[in-house]
Design an enzyme around this catalytic site. Structure first.
Site, PDB file in Angstrom:
ATOM      1  N   GLY A 192       0.814  -1.225   0.000  1.00 18.17           N
ATOM      2  CA  GLY A 192       0.000   0.000   0.000  1.00 18.17           C
ATOM      3  C   GLY A 192       0.840   1.264   0.000  1.00 18.17           C
ATOM      4  O   GLY A 192       0.534   2.207   0.724  1.00 18.17           O
ATOM      5  N   ALA A 227       1.504   3.408  -2.641  1.00 14.34           N
ATOM      6  CA  ALA A 227       1.341   4.363  -3.752  1.00 14.34           C
ATOM      7  C   ALA A 227       1.053   5.779  -3.279  1.00 14.34           C
ATOM      8  O   ALA A 227       1.354   6.751  -3.967  1.00 14.34           O
ATOM      9  CB  ALA A 227       0.221   3.889  -4.679  1.00 14.34           C
ATOM     10  N   GLY A 237      -0.305   8.406   0.446  1.00 11.44           N
ATOM     11  CA  GLY A 237      -0.584   8.510   1.883  1.00 11.44           C
ATOM     12  C   GLY A 237       0.610   8.153   2.757  1.00 11.44           C
ATOM     13  O   GLY A 237       1.765   8.446   2.445  1.00 11.44           O
ATOM     14  N   GLY A 243       1.944   5.226   3.539  1.00  6.21           N
ATOM     15  CA  GLY A 243       2.883   4.240   2.970  1.00  6.21           C
ATOM     16  C   GLY A 243       3.936   4.914   2.105  1.00  6.21           C
ATOM     17  O   GLY A 243       5.134   4.612   2.200  1.00  6.21           O
ATOM     18  N   ASP A 295       0.887  -2.107  -4.495  1.00  4.82           N
ATOM     19  CA  ASP A 295      -0.352  -1.339  -4.305  1.00  4.82           C
ATOM     20  C   ASP A 295      -1.381  -1.854  -5.293  1.00  4.82           C
ATOM     21  O   ASP A 295      -1.028  -2.360  -6.354  1.00  4.82           O
ATOM     22  CB  ASP A 295      -0.125   0.173  -4.525  1.00  4.82           C
ATOM     23  CG  ASP A 295      -1.168   1.020  -3.816  1.00  4.82           C
ATOM     24  OD1 ASP A 295      -0.865   1.580  -2.740  1.00  4.82           O
ATOM     25  OD2 ASP A 295      -2.317   1.098  -4.320  1.00  4.82           O
ATOM     26  N   CYS A 339      -0.458  -5.080  -7.013  1.00  2.31           N
ATOM     27  CA  CYS A 339      -0.967  -6.280  -6.342  1.00  2.31           C
ATOM     28  C   CYS A 339      -2.050  -5.909  -5.323  1.00  2.31           C
ATOM     29  O   CYS A 339      -1.870  -5.004  -4.516  1.00  2.31           O
ATOM     30  CB  CYS A 339       0.202  -6.979  -5.624  1.00  2.31           C
ATOM     31  SG  CYS A 339      -0.317  -8.326  -4.556  1.00  2.31           S
ATOM     32  N   TYR A 345     -13.710  -1.430  11.505  1.00  2.79           N
ATOM     33  CA  TYR A 345     -12.322  -0.980  11.312  1.00  2.79           C
ATOM     34  C   TYR A 345     -11.542  -1.132  12.622  1.00  2.79           C
ATOM     35  O   TYR A 345     -10.420  -1.651  12.656  1.00  2.79           O
ATOM     36  CB  TYR A 345     -12.336   0.486  10.870  1.00  2.79           C
ATOM     37  CG  TYR A 345     -10.975   1.142  10.719  1.00  2.79           C
ATOM     38  CD1 TYR A 345     -10.222   0.969   9.558  1.00  2.79           C
ATOM     39  CD2 TYR A 345     -10.440   1.941  11.734  1.00  2.79           C
ATOM     40  CE1 TYR A 345      -8.976   1.581   9.418  1.00  2.79           C
ATOM     41  CE2 TYR A 345      -9.197   2.555  11.593  1.00  2.79           C
ATOM     42  CZ  TYR A 345      -8.468   2.375  10.437  1.00  2.79           C
ATOM     43  OH  TYR A 345      -7.235   2.975  10.301  1.00  2.79           O
TER      44      TYR A 345
HETATM   45  N1  LIG Z   1      -4.720   8.138   7.855  1.00  2.00           N
HETATM   46  C1  LIG Z   1      -4.970   7.850   9.132  1.00  2.00           C
HETATM   47  O1  LIG Z   1      -5.541   8.645   9.880  1.00  2.00           O
HETATM   48  C2  LIG Z   1      -4.542   6.562   9.701  1.00  2.00           C
HETATM   49  C3  LIG Z   1      -4.203   5.498   8.911  1.00  2.00           C
HETATM   50  N2  LIG Z   1      -3.860   4.322   9.502  1.00  2.00           N
HETATM   51  C4  LIG Z   1      -3.513   3.158   8.695  1.00  2.00           C
HETATM   52  O2  LIG Z   1      -2.407   3.461   7.858  1.00  2.00           O
HETATM   53  C5  LIG Z   1      -2.467   2.680   6.674  1.00  2.00           C
HETATM   54  C6  LIG Z   1      -2.324   3.592   5.471  1.00  2.00           C
HETATM   55  O3  LIG Z   1      -3.418   4.497   5.480  1.00  2.00           O
HETATM   56  P1  LIG Z   1      -3.421   5.885   4.682  1.00  2.00           P
HETATM   57  O4  LIG Z   1      -2.105   6.133   4.087  1.00  2.00           O
HETATM   58  O5  LIG Z   1      -4.015   6.882   5.581  1.00  2.00           O
HETATM   59  O6  LIG Z   1      -4.500   5.554   3.564  1.00  2.00           O
HETATM   60  P2  LIG Z   1      -4.534   5.914   2.016  1.00  2.00           P
HETATM   61  O7  LIG Z   1      -5.936   5.636   1.599  1.00  2.00           O
HETATM   62  O8  LIG Z   1      -3.990   7.282   1.779  1.00  2.00           O
HETATM   63  O9  LIG Z   1      -3.523   4.859   1.367  1.00  2.00           O
HETATM   64  C7  LIG Z   1      -3.784   3.487   1.392  1.00  2.00           C
HETATM   65  C8  LIG Z   1      -3.060   2.815   0.230  1.00  2.00           C
HETATM   66  O10 LIG Z   1      -3.401   1.420   0.249  1.00  2.00           O
HETATM   67  C9  LIG Z   1      -3.719   1.010  -1.076  1.00  2.00           C
HETATM   68  N3  LIG Z   1      -4.630  -0.133  -1.064  1.00  2.00           N
HETATM   69  C10 LIG Z   1      -5.968  -0.123  -0.833  1.00  2.00           C
HETATM   70  N4  LIG Z   1      -6.473  -1.353  -0.969  1.00  2.00           N
HETATM   71  C11 LIG Z   1      -5.427  -2.164  -1.288  1.00  2.00           C
HETATM   72  C12 LIG Z   1      -5.319  -3.558  -1.563  1.00  2.00           C
HETATM   73  N5  LIG Z   1      -6.401  -4.354  -1.558  1.00  2.00           N
HETATM   74  N6  LIG Z   1      -4.095  -4.063  -1.854  1.00  2.00           N
HETATM   75  C13 LIG Z   1      -3.004  -3.256  -1.887  1.00  2.00           C
HETATM   76  N7  LIG Z   1      -3.056  -1.941  -1.649  1.00  2.00           N
HETATM   77  C14 LIG Z   1      -4.256  -1.394  -1.348  1.00  2.00           C
HETATM   78  C15 LIG Z   1      -4.355   2.239  -1.708  1.00  2.00           C
HETATM   79  O11 LIG Z   1      -4.379   2.184  -3.138  1.00  2.00           O
HETATM   80  C16 LIG Z   1      -3.487   3.353  -1.143  1.00  2.00           C
HETATM   81  O12 LIG Z   1      -2.355   3.595  -1.955  1.00  2.00           O
HETATM   82  C17 LIG Z   1      -3.795   1.921   6.746  1.00  2.00           C
HETATM   83  O13 LIG Z   1      -3.561   0.624   7.221  1.00  2.00           O
HETATM   84  C18 LIG Z   1      -4.602   2.713   7.751  1.00  2.00           C
HETATM   85  O14 LIG Z   1      -5.581   1.945   8.392  1.00  2.00           O
HETATM   86  C19 LIG Z   1      -3.783   4.161  10.857  1.00  2.00           C
HETATM   87  C20 LIG Z   1      -4.114   5.202  11.667  1.00  2.00           C
HETATM   88  C21 LIG Z   1      -4.484   6.495  11.164  1.00  2.00           C
HETATM   89  C1  LIG Z   2     -12.760  13.844  14.901  1.00  2.00           C
HETATM   90  C2  LIG Z   2     -13.181  12.461  14.486  1.00  2.00           C
HETATM   91  C3  LIG Z   2     -12.213  11.825  13.586  1.00  2.00           C
HETATM   92  C4  LIG Z   2     -12.761  10.544  13.040  1.00  2.00           C
HETATM   93  C5  LIG Z   2     -11.615   9.752  12.611  1.00  2.00           C
HETATM   94  C6  LIG Z   2     -12.014   8.523  11.980  1.00  2.00           C
HETATM   95  C7  LIG Z   2     -11.173   7.523  11.766  1.00  2.00           C
HETATM   96  C8  LIG Z   2      -9.807   7.438  12.215  1.00  2.00           C
HETATM   97  C9  LIG Z   2      -9.103   6.357  11.883  1.00  2.00           C
HETATM   98  C10 LIG Z   2      -7.835   6.070  12.424  1.00  2.00           C
HETATM   99  O1  LIG Z   2      -7.255   5.056  12.191  1.00  2.00           O
HETATM  100  C11 LIG Z   2      -7.302   7.060  13.396  1.00  2.00           C
HETATM  101  C12 LIG Z   2      -7.393   6.536  14.718  1.00  2.00           C
HETATM  102  C13 LIG Z   2      -7.928   7.107  15.820  1.00  2.00           C
HETATM  103  C14 LIG Z   2      -8.250   8.438  16.289  1.00  2.00           C
HETATM  104  C15 LIG Z   2      -9.473   9.107  15.784  1.00  2.00           C
HETATM  105  C16 LIG Z   2     -10.153   9.982  16.476  1.00  2.00           C
HETATM  106  C17 LIG Z   2      -9.804  10.355  17.830  1.00  2.00           C
HETATM  107  C18 LIG Z   2     -10.882  11.135  18.422  1.00  2.00           C
HETATM  108  C19 LIG Z   2     -10.483  11.637  19.782  1.00  2.00           C
HETATM  109  C20 LIG Z   2     -10.266  10.578  20.783  1.00  2.00           C
HETATM  110  O2  LIG Z   2     -11.205   9.845  21.118  1.00  2.00           O
HETATM  111  O3  LIG Z   2      -9.143  10.472  21.271  1.00  2.00           O
END
Ligand SMILES: NC(=O)C1=CN([C@@H]2O[C@H](COP(=O)(O)OP(=O)(O)OC[C@H]3O[C@@H](n4cnc5c(N)ncnc54)[C@H](O)[C@@H]3O)[C@@H](O)[C@H]2O)C=CC1
Ligand SMILES: CCCCC/C=C\C=C\C(=O)C/C=C\C/C=C\CCCC(=O)O
Length: 274
Positions: A14, A16, A18, A20, A38, A65, A153
């Site tokens: 993942g 591509a 964000g 990653g 990705d 992938c 989630y």
């Molecule tokens: N953004 C946030 O607030 C937070 C994110 N995370 C975790 O961090 C990781 C990355 O998240 P972000 O970068 O925020 O998301 P994002 O949506 O920006 O990036 C996710 C990437 O995963 C790829 N992807 C989606 N489905 C896929 C599949 N089936 N196979 C391979 N690649 C796939 C997407 O194409 C994308 O490039 C995730 O596991 C997410 O749960 C954890 C806590 C907070």
């Molecule tokens: C303000 C609401 C944000 C909603 C965020 C939704 C999803 C977040 C996904 C994550 O993986 C991030 C993880 C956790 C923190 C999200 C919110 C925290 C809100 C405040 C708290 O309860 O501490």
């Protein structure tokens, strides 16, 4: 002295966009070589080109992938191993947050992480010809606390955290040369959060843009935390929790369920198997 990433080979899922993509940038800046997968071929190719221009094309390779397809993920991992020669660090990062496609989310966020971990485990274990290595799984703040907005989630992220901490407790980790770490970011400014709506999370009406602005971290902050985690001298069992205003390391201890619980050591030495 911290773990050096120069000459280390990394496989990340993942990557591509964000978080990653930011981890790849941090790893390449420290001298690592990376293969990333990705599901998105266009964004993946664009990221490969951008990072190759910055760090050299021999150091970056993209493989399209979908990690929910077990045989394709296995083939992609093998291609990564063939290309790099060896994988020293596996990062299971790919994930989505979308409660309306919950089965797909479980397949990706949990099954995909388990598969990636087991692939790396078999590759790295010293008793089967590997030279050891590190496995980092990406959980969330929602792997540590509950969430009524994203219950499914949240369940996948608890599963990732518990799975990884459980592996880290195994009595043979040192002998196999393995180390496990978990990153638990709070909300960060990526598409995963920017695209939330009533299909992706519950009670979205409770989220205001002002509230969001107060809790969101810039991607660079999570990248900094990730780089701290992977460069720890002793990473095994580390959980790094990263909300907006702090960065807390902890190690999960075995939960004490009372003296009748057969802990591994007692079970192994007990002559009474009943
Ligand atoms: N953004 C946030 O607030 C937070 C994110 N995370 C975790 O961090 C990781 C990355 O998240 P972000 O970068 O925020 O998301 P994002 O949506 O920006 O990036 C996710 C990437 O995963 C790829 N992807 C989606 N489905 C896929 C599949 N089936 N196979 C391979 N690649 C796939 C997407 O194409 C994308 O490039 C995730 O596991 C997410 O749960 C954890 C806590 C907070
Ligand atoms: C303000 C609401 C944000 C909603 C965020 C939704 C999803 C977040 C996904 C994550 O993986 C991030 C993880 C956790 C923190 C999200 C919110 C925290 C809100 C405040 C708290 O309860 O501490």
């Amino acid at each position: 002295m911290s773990e050096t990433l120069k000459t280390k080979n990394v496989f990340l899922t993942g990557g591509a966009q964000g978080l990653g993509k930011s981890y790849l940038d941090g790893l390449l800046a420290k001298g690592a070589r990376v293969v990333f997968s990705d599901i998105d071929p266009t964004a993946g190719a664009a990221t490969e080109q951008e990072l190759a221009e910055k760090y050299g094309k021999d150091n970056v390779r993209f493989l399209q992938c979908d990690v929910t397809d077990g045989s394709k993920f296995e083939a992609a991992f093998q291609t990564g191993v063939d290309h790099l020669g060896y994988v020293d660090l596996m990062v299971n990062n790919a994930g989505i947050m979308n409660e309306s496609v919950w089965e797909k989310m479980i397949q990706l966020n949990y099954t995909g992480v388990v598969r990636g971990t087991l692939l790396a485990y078999e590759h790295m274990r010293k008793d089967k010809g590997g030279r050891g290595g590190r496995i980092v799984n990406i959980s969330s703040e929602f792997g540590l606390q509950d969430s009524f907005m994203t219950p499914i989630y949240c369940g996948t992220k608890h599963a990732v955290r518990a799975f990884t901490s459980s592996l880290a407790m195994a009595p043979d980790v040192k002998q196999l040369g393995l180390e496990y770490g978990v990153l638990c970011p709070g909300p960060a400014d990526t598409d995963l959060i920017r695209k939330i709506d009533q299909t992706r999370i519950r009670h979205v009406n409770l989220v205001s843009s002002e509230g969001m602005a107060k809790v969101l971290s810039p991607v660079e902050r999570i990248q900094t935390a990730f780089m701290k985690l992977v460069q720890l001298d002793d990473m095994n069992g580390a959980i790094l929790y990263v909300p907006r205003d702090q960065m807390n390391f902890c190690k999960m201890e075995r939960v004490n369920l009372g003296e009748n619980w057969p802990v591994a050591e007692e079970a192994a030495t007990s002559s009474d198997s009943s």
